[in-house]
Motif scaffolding. Structure first.
Motif, PDB file in Angstrom:
ATOM      1  N   LEU A   1       0.824  -1.209   0.000  1.00  0.00           N
ATOM      2  CA  LEU A   1       0.000   0.000   0.000  1.00  0.00           C
ATOM      3  C   LEU A   1       0.858   1.259   0.000  1.00  0.00           C
ATOM      4  O   LEU A   1       0.522   2.240  -0.671  1.00  0.00           O
ATOM      5  CB  LEU A   1      -0.938  -0.012   1.208  1.00  0.00           C
ATOM      6  N   ILE A   2       1.953   1.238   0.744  1.00  0.00           N
ATOM      7  CA  ILE A   2       2.857   2.398   0.739  1.00  0.00           C
ATOM      8  C   ILE A   2       3.454   2.590  -0.649  1.00  0.00           C
ATOM      9  O   ILE A   2       3.526   3.714  -1.162  1.00  0.00           O
ATOM     10  CB  ILE A   2       3.958   2.221   1.801  1.00  0.00           C
TER      11      ILE A   2
ATOM     12  N   TYR B   1       2.170   1.647  -3.491  1.00  0.00           N
ATOM     13  CA  TYR B   1       1.109   2.085  -4.402  1.00  0.00           C
ATOM     14  C   TYR B   1       0.779   3.559  -4.182  1.00  0.00           C
ATOM     15  O   TYR B   1       0.475   4.283  -5.132  1.00  0.00           O
ATOM     16  CB  TYR B   1      -0.132   1.221  -4.195  1.00  0.00           C
ATOM     17  N   SER B   2       0.845   4.028  -2.949  1.00  0.00           N
ATOM     18  CA  SER B   2       0.494   5.419  -2.682  1.00  0.00           C
ATOM     19  C   SER B   2       1.528   6.388  -3.260  1.00  0.00           C
ATOM     20  O   SER B   2       1.186   7.512  -3.597  1.00  0.00           O
ATOM     21  CB  SER B   2       0.334   5.653  -1.182  1.00  0.00           C
TER      22      SER B   2
END
Length: 48
Positions: free
Chosen positions: A36-37, A39-40
């Motif tokens: 998620l990090i 992707y962000s």
């Protein structure tokens, strides 16, 4: 001779207080968090 050196190590491995499924779930959660990090911050390079 080899077995006398390996035996204490084998006992130490089996005396873990955290069971294997809990370690697997925590590791999976950490990997999802890293995903998620990543992707962000995916679009940061294309904005500049």
């Amino acid at each position: 001779m080899i077995f006398t050196e390996v035996a204490p190590v084998a006992e130490a491995v089996h005396e873990s207080s955290i069971n294997a499924p809990a370690i697997g779930v925590l590791a999976f959660g950490a990997l999802v968090g890293l995903l998620l990090i990543t992707y962000s911050f995916r679009s940061v390079g294309s904005r500049h």
